[in-house]
Design an enzyme around this catalytic site. Structure first.
Site, PDB file in Angstrom:
ATOM      1  N   PHE A 270      24.379  90.390  59.953  1.00 32.79           N
ATOM      2  CA  PHE A 270      25.835  90.452  60.036  1.00 32.79           C
ATOM      3  C   PHE A 270      26.225  91.873  59.639  1.00 32.79           C
ATOM      4  CE2 PHE A 270      29.508  87.336  59.453  1.00 32.79           C
ATOM      5  CZ  PHE A 270      29.164  86.530  60.516  1.00 32.79           C
TER       6      PHE A 270
ATOM      7  N   GLN B 223      42.007  93.894  58.023  1.00 30.17           N
ATOM      8  CA  GLN B 223      40.837  93.975  58.898  1.00 30.17           C
ATOM      9  C   GLN B 223      41.130  93.416  60.282  1.00 30.17           C
ATOM     10  OE1 GLN B 223      36.962  91.544  58.350  1.00 30.17           O
ATOM     11  NE2 GLN B 223      36.447  93.655  57.889  1.00 30.17           N
TER      12      GLN B 223
ATOM     13  N   HIS C  76      39.275  92.120  63.590  1.00 27.94           N
ATOM     14  CA  HIS C  76      37.963  91.657  64.028  1.00 27.94           C
ATOM     15  C   HIS C  76      37.772  92.083  65.477  1.00 27.94           C
ATOM     16  CE1 HIS C  76      34.546  89.088  64.819  1.00 27.94           C
ATOM     17  NE2 HIS C  76      34.489  88.765  63.542  1.00 27.94           N
TER      18      HIS C  76
ATOM     19  N   LEU D 102      38.820  83.281  66.997  1.00 27.44           N
ATOM     20  CA  LEU D 102      37.665  84.093  66.628  1.00 27.44           C
ATOM     21  C   LEU D 102      36.417  83.731  67.415  1.00 27.44           C
ATOM     22  CD1 LEU D 102      36.746  86.229  64.468  1.00 27.44           C
ATOM     23  CD2 LEU D 102      35.702  84.303  63.313  1.00 27.44           C
TER      24      LEU D 102
ATOM     25  N   GLU E  83      31.186  87.056  64.507  1.00 23.68           N
ATOM     26  CA  GLU E  83      30.268  88.190  64.510  1.00 23.68           C
ATOM     27  C   GLU E  83      28.827  87.703  64.711  1.00 23.68           C
ATOM     28  OE1 GLU E  83      31.130  90.938  61.371  1.00 23.68           O
ATOM     29  OE2 GLU E  83      29.049  91.531  61.229  1.00 23.68           O
TER      30      GLU E  83
ATOM     31  N   ARG F  66      32.918  96.192  61.235  1.00 25.65           N
ATOM     32  CA  ARG F  66      33.990  95.727  62.114  1.00 25.65           C
ATOM     33  C   ARG F  66      35.031  96.785  62.435  1.00 25.65           C
ATOM     34  NH1 ARG F  66      34.753  89.800  59.300  1.00 25.65           N
ATOM     35  NH2 ARG F  66      32.794  89.025  60.139  1.00 25.65           N
TER      36      ARG F  66
ATOM     37  N   HIS G  50      42.385  89.910  61.324  1.00 26.35           N
ATOM     38  CA  HIS G  50      41.463  88.874  60.866  1.00 26.35           C
ATOM     39  C   HIS G  50      41.506  88.609  59.365  1.00 26.35           C
ATOM     40  CE1 HIS G  50      37.972  86.332  60.867  1.00 26.35           C
ATOM     41  NE2 HIS G  50      37.238  87.178  60.181  1.00 26.35           N
TER      42      HIS G  50
ATOM     43  N   ARG H 280      36.062  94.831  54.594  1.00 24.60           N
ATOM     44  CA  ARG H 280      35.159  93.769  54.133  1.00 24.60           C
ATOM     45  C   ARG H 280      33.978  93.618  55.087  1.00 24.60           C
ATOM     46  NH1 ARG H 280      34.536  88.201  55.563  1.00 24.60           N
ATOM     47  NH2 ARG H 280      36.220  88.317  57.083  1.00 24.60           N
TER      48      ARG H 280
HETATM   49  C1  LIG Z   1      38.509  82.102  62.057  1.00 21.52           C
HETATM   50  C2  LIG Z   1      37.942  82.662  60.794  1.00 21.52           C
HETATM   51  C3  LIG Z   1      36.567  82.760  60.635  1.00 21.52           C
HETATM   52  C4  LIG Z   1      36.031  83.280  59.455  1.00 21.52           C
HETATM   53  N1  LIG Z   1      34.672  83.375  59.323  1.00 21.52           N
HETATM   54  C5  LIG Z   1      34.150  83.858  58.173  1.00 21.52           C
HETATM   55  C6  LIG Z   1      32.745  83.916  57.979  1.00 21.52           C
HETATM   56  O1  LIG Z   1      31.964  83.505  58.823  1.00 21.52           O
HETATM   57  N2  LIG Z   1      32.277  84.425  56.822  1.00 21.52           N
HETATM   58  C7  LIG Z   1      33.105  84.881  55.838  1.00 21.52           C
HETATM   59  O2  LIG Z   1      32.627  85.318  54.797  1.00 21.52           O
HETATM   60  N3  LIG Z   1      34.452  84.808  55.985  1.00 21.52           N
HETATM   61  C8  LIG Z   1      34.985  84.306  57.115  1.00 21.52           C
HETATM   62  N4  LIG Z   1      36.347  84.249  57.263  1.00 21.52           N
HETATM   63  C9  LIG Z   1      37.210  84.523  56.110  1.00 21.52           C
HETATM   64  C10 LIG Z   1      37.175  83.336  55.159  1.00 21.52           C
HETATM   65  O3  LIG Z   1      37.047  82.150  55.888  1.00 21.52           O
HETATM   66  C11 LIG Z   1      38.430  83.240  54.304  1.00 21.52           C
HETATM   67  O4  LIG Z   1      38.683  84.467  53.690  1.00 21.52           O
HETATM   68  C12 LIG Z   1      38.284  82.193  53.236  1.00 21.52           C
HETATM   69  O5  LIG Z   1      37.825  80.963  53.764  1.00 21.52           O
HETATM   70  C13 LIG Z   1      39.581  81.984  52.488  1.00 21.52           C
HETATM   71  O6  LIG Z   1      39.430  80.903  51.600  1.00 21.52           O
HETATM   72  P1  LIG Z   1      40.535  80.615  50.509  1.00 21.52           P
HETATM   73  O7  LIG Z   1      40.041  79.469  49.710  1.00 21.52           O
HETATM   74  O8  LIG Z   1      40.874  81.868  49.802  1.00 21.52           O
HETATM   75  O9  LIG Z   1      41.832  80.205  51.345  1.00 21.52           O
HETATM   76  P2  LIG Z   1      42.092  79.131  52.507  1.00 21.52           P
HETATM   77  O10 LIG Z   1      40.889  78.451  52.969  1.00 21.52           O
HETATM   78  O11 LIG Z   1      42.925  79.838  53.520  1.00 21.52           O
HETATM   79  O12 LIG Z   1      42.978  78.059  51.773  1.00 21.52           O
HETATM   80  C14 LIG Z   1      44.295  78.319  51.355  1.00 21.52           C
HETATM   81  C15 LIG Z   1      44.841  77.060  50.722  1.00 21.52           C
HETATM   82  O13 LIG Z   1      46.074  77.341  50.093  1.00 21.52           O
HETATM   83  C16 LIG Z   1      46.994  76.310  50.381  1.00 21.52           C
HETATM   84  N5  LIG Z   1      48.338  76.883  50.253  1.00 21.52           N
HETATM   85  C17 LIG Z   1      48.765  78.105  50.651  1.00 21.52           C
HETATM   86  N6  LIG Z   1      50.055  78.276  50.322  1.00 21.52           N
HETATM   87  C18 LIG Z   1      50.468  77.150  49.707  1.00 21.52           C
HETATM   88  C19 LIG Z   1      51.701  76.713  49.153  1.00 21.52           C
HETATM   89  N7  LIG Z   1      52.793  77.483  49.162  1.00 21.52           N
HETATM   90  N8  LIG Z   1      51.750  75.478  48.602  1.00 21.52           N
HETATM   91  C20 LIG Z   1      50.655  74.657  48.588  1.00 21.52           C
HETATM   92  N9  LIG Z   1      49.467  75.031  49.117  1.00 21.52           N
HETATM   93  C21 LIG Z   1      49.371  76.263  49.653  1.00 21.52           C
HETATM   94  C22 LIG Z   1      46.627  75.836  51.766  1.00 21.52           C
HETATM   95  O14 LIG Z   1      47.064  74.515  51.990  1.00 21.52           O
HETATM   96  C23 LIG Z   1      45.104  75.921  51.697  1.00 21.52           C
HETATM   97  O15 LIG Z   1      44.573  74.740  51.156  1.00 21.52           O
HETATM   98  C24 LIG Z   1      36.897  83.729  58.433  1.00 21.52           C
HETATM   99  C25 LIG Z   1      38.267  83.609  58.586  1.00 21.52           C
HETATM  100  C26 LIG Z   1      38.781  83.112  59.780  1.00 21.52           C
HETATM  101  C27 LIG Z   1      40.277  83.072  59.922  1.00 21.52           C
END
Ligand SMILES: Cc1cc2nc3c(=O)[nH]c(=O)nc-3n(C[C@H](O)[C@H](O)[C@H](O)COP(=O)(O)OP(=O)(O)OC[C@H]3O[C@@H](n4cnc5c(N)ncnc54)[C@H](O)[C@@H]3O)c2cc1C
Length: 574
Positions: free
Chosen positions: A118, A238, A240, A250, A253, A286, A351, A386
């Protein structure tokens, strides 16, 4: 009034891992999420999660130090190096823990966790579960949450799904809880808590062309920002390289990690024509690939002046079906292209939000009892750019740390939160809500959202320039004014998404202003922030974090030092 020792806002990977860490310390915790936790954006992470396991059968010696160096170099030296060392030191521990909890990682021939190449590493460091890594890890953590819910100490874990947090309650520099709306009834309630952890994810929906789900908005970081908690390095967005043409879904990668090619309209692997991508080709970082793709499109070597081809055909049906089944499904369903037979049309898209709520290495903020982890936080481990696979890792490493820090605080300092402060805030939030519903303005918030996304995409995107960003700032501020005159058509209480999307937009507008101001001020190019008018990195003046504060006079920018100490900044050569 509801009371839990700790409240975690967010049911994605960072939030759930933090909740597990709190429960392991016997803290009574509530997870609040606006969607059911397994519908969080983490669910859509495809490619994988980094850890220096060195499992690949062809053999490659890996170590936390090597992983840290690649991360720091990838960050264009803006990451805090002590935080990166912590990330990579804890990586293997967190992956093995997930494995022991039952996460079905893909395997090598001899049964070890499989790894694929990656961004940045140049060899296989990214653990994966086919191309659905986020989903499998999220479900694994959700199982742990269910285990705690059904354990004998049942009240130790409560999940409030479809509850929408509208505000945190801060008084005298201490956090006392949150105010949240039950989406089912439309009622606001106070949640008293001794510690609050925000794990609200990224702000992708500030931009029009994003891979992020609809719920990934700026509100999650705007809520603490409004209460005086600063945001750090928000100008680093970032892009993508490979998102589906037209809808920006998406294409991981991992497609390129598995050997996919990027081709222009002459059928050339054009990355060979650029100095910074000639060596690593499709697995270069990226930011570099996204820029070179845009250059190719702008030079007329794209298709319909808008997209390029991601070609997987030479990988063969078996590899595509076992390693990239989700990608095949998405390409067939959304653009009617079967990657076994045809190249996929792709273009770069927004992204990831490198910046976020300013925290230290223990996930603490300037407000006592208020923590942040995951994509909404800026620790900072990603700096200006990142590496793929490091974000999922950040969620589990720093989710754990946030939970442990909050547990230490609760157990050692026995804080007692103020009910009066909560009641006062609840009263204010009820008025805010009433104003939203009662104001019969002229503006349509969906239209403002569309215009905001377009301005950010066109003027604060992959290539940035002073004049364009000045225009963007003016336009964002005008949209903020127009937002004051929106009309919510649905006056109902239950599941009022007209109201919810309007509130989300308020957060997007605030964050857009911070991104644009930070990008305009930073007169250099570093990582994802590329200025046509200042194309060089300038360590003398800009090796520093941007820290934005919300003040009654508007957004104020300050700067603070980057923590170095392990690796001296060098020219970023590939
Ligand atoms: C399509 C895609 C593919 C990706 N692939 C990869 C990968 O392969 N490898 C990698 O390392 N990273 C990847 N990333 C990045 C990574 O997935 C994210 O950065 C990471 O999962 C974020 O996790 P999190 O727990 O911070 O937030 P999230 O999973 O976004 O969760 C946010 C949470 O907050 C809650 N929330 C937000 N605001 C409120 C509110 N006001 N009140 C109540 N609840 C709220 C939502 O309900 C949710 O449960 C990818 C991202 C995307 C978009």
């Amino acid at each position: 009034m509801r009371y839990h020792q700790a409240v975690v806002v967010g049911g994605g990977l960072a939030g759930l891992r933090a909740a597990v860490a709190l429960n392991q310390r016997n803290i009574k915790v509530a997870v609040i999420s606006k969607v059911h936790p397994i519908r969080s954006h983490s669910n859509s992470a495809q490619g994988g999660i980094n850890a220096p396991l060195g499992n690949h059968p062809r053999g490659c010696v890996d170590s936390p130090e090597r992983h840290a160096f690649d991360t720091i170099k990838g960050s264009d030296y803006l990451a805090d190096q002590d935080a990166v060392m912590r990330l990579t030191k804890d990586a293997a521990k967190r992956i093995i823990e997930l494995e022991h909890w039952g996460c079905p990682f893909s395997r090598t021939i001899d049964g070890k966790i499989a790894q694929r190449p990656f961004g940045g590493a140049g060899f296989p460091r990214t653990c994966y579960a086919a191309d659905r890594t986020g989903k499998y890890i999220l479900h694994t953590l959700w199982e742990q949450i269910i285990k705690y819910i059904h354990s004998s100490e049942r009240e130790n874990m409560t999940v409030y799904d479809e509850w929408f947090v509208t505000s945190i309650v801060v008084k005298d520099g201490v956090c006392h809880g949150v105010i949240a709306m039950d989406l089912d009834t439309g009622e606001l309630e106070e949640f008293k808590a001794d510690a609050v952890i925000f794990a609200t994810g990224g702000s992708g929906r500030v931009y029009k062309n994003t891979t992020n789900s609809l719920i990934s908005t700026g509100l999650g970081v705007a809520i603490p920002f409004r209460e005086g908690i600063p945001l750090k390095d928000m100008e680093f967005i970032q892009f993508h390289p490979t998102t589906l043409y037209g809808n920006n879904i998406l294409m991981t990668e991992g497609c390129r990690g598995e050997g996919g090619y990027l081709l222009n309209n002459k059928g050339e692997r054009f990355l060979a024509n650029y100095d910074d991508s000639r060596k690593a080709m499709e697995v270069a970082p990226r930011d570099i690939i996204a820029r070179n793709m845009m250059r190719e499109i702008l030079a007329g070597r794209g298709f319909e002046d808008a997209y390029l081809h991601l070609d997987l055909r030479h990988l063969g049906a078996e590899k595509i079906n076992t390693r990239l089944p989700g990608i095949r499904e998405l390409a067939i369903n959304f653009v009617n292209v079967d990657p076994i037979d045809e190249p996929i049309p792709v273009q770069p898209g927004m992204h990831y939000t490198m910046g976020g709520i300013d925290t230290n290495i223990n996930c603490e903020t300037i407000v006592k009892g208020f923590y942040a982890a995951g994509e909404c936080a800026c620790v900072s481990v990603h700096g200006a750019n990142r590496l793929g696979g490091n974000s999922l890792l950040e969620t589990v490493v720093f989710g754990t740390i946030a939970g442990e820090s909050a547990a230490d605080y609760i157990l050692e300092e026995s804080p007692s939160s103020s009910e009066a402060a909560l009641k006062e805030k609840l009263g204010q939030q009820k008025i805010v809500l009433m104003n939203y519903l009662d104001h019969n303005g002229e503006e349509n918030h969906a239209k403002i959202k569309e215009e905001l996304g377009t301005v950010m995409k066109d003027k604060v995107g992959i290539f940035r320039k002073k004049e364009k960003m000045e225009e963007a700032l003016e336009e964002v501020r005008k949209l903020k004014e127009r937002y004051k005159d929106i009309k919510i058509i649905d006056k109902g209480k239950r599941m009022n998404f007209d109201l919810i999307w309007a509130m989300e937009l308020g957060g997007n507008l605030e964050v857009a202003e911070v991104i644009t101001m930070g990008a305009l001020k930073r007169e250099e190019s570093r990582g994802s922030h590329y200025r046509l008018d200042f194309p060089e990195r300038d360590d003398k003046n800009w090796l520093k974090h941007t820290v934005a504060f919300s003040t009654p006079e508007g957004v104020k920018l300050e700067y603070k030092d980057v923590t170095l100490g392990f690796y001296e900044p060098r020219e970023r050569k590939y």
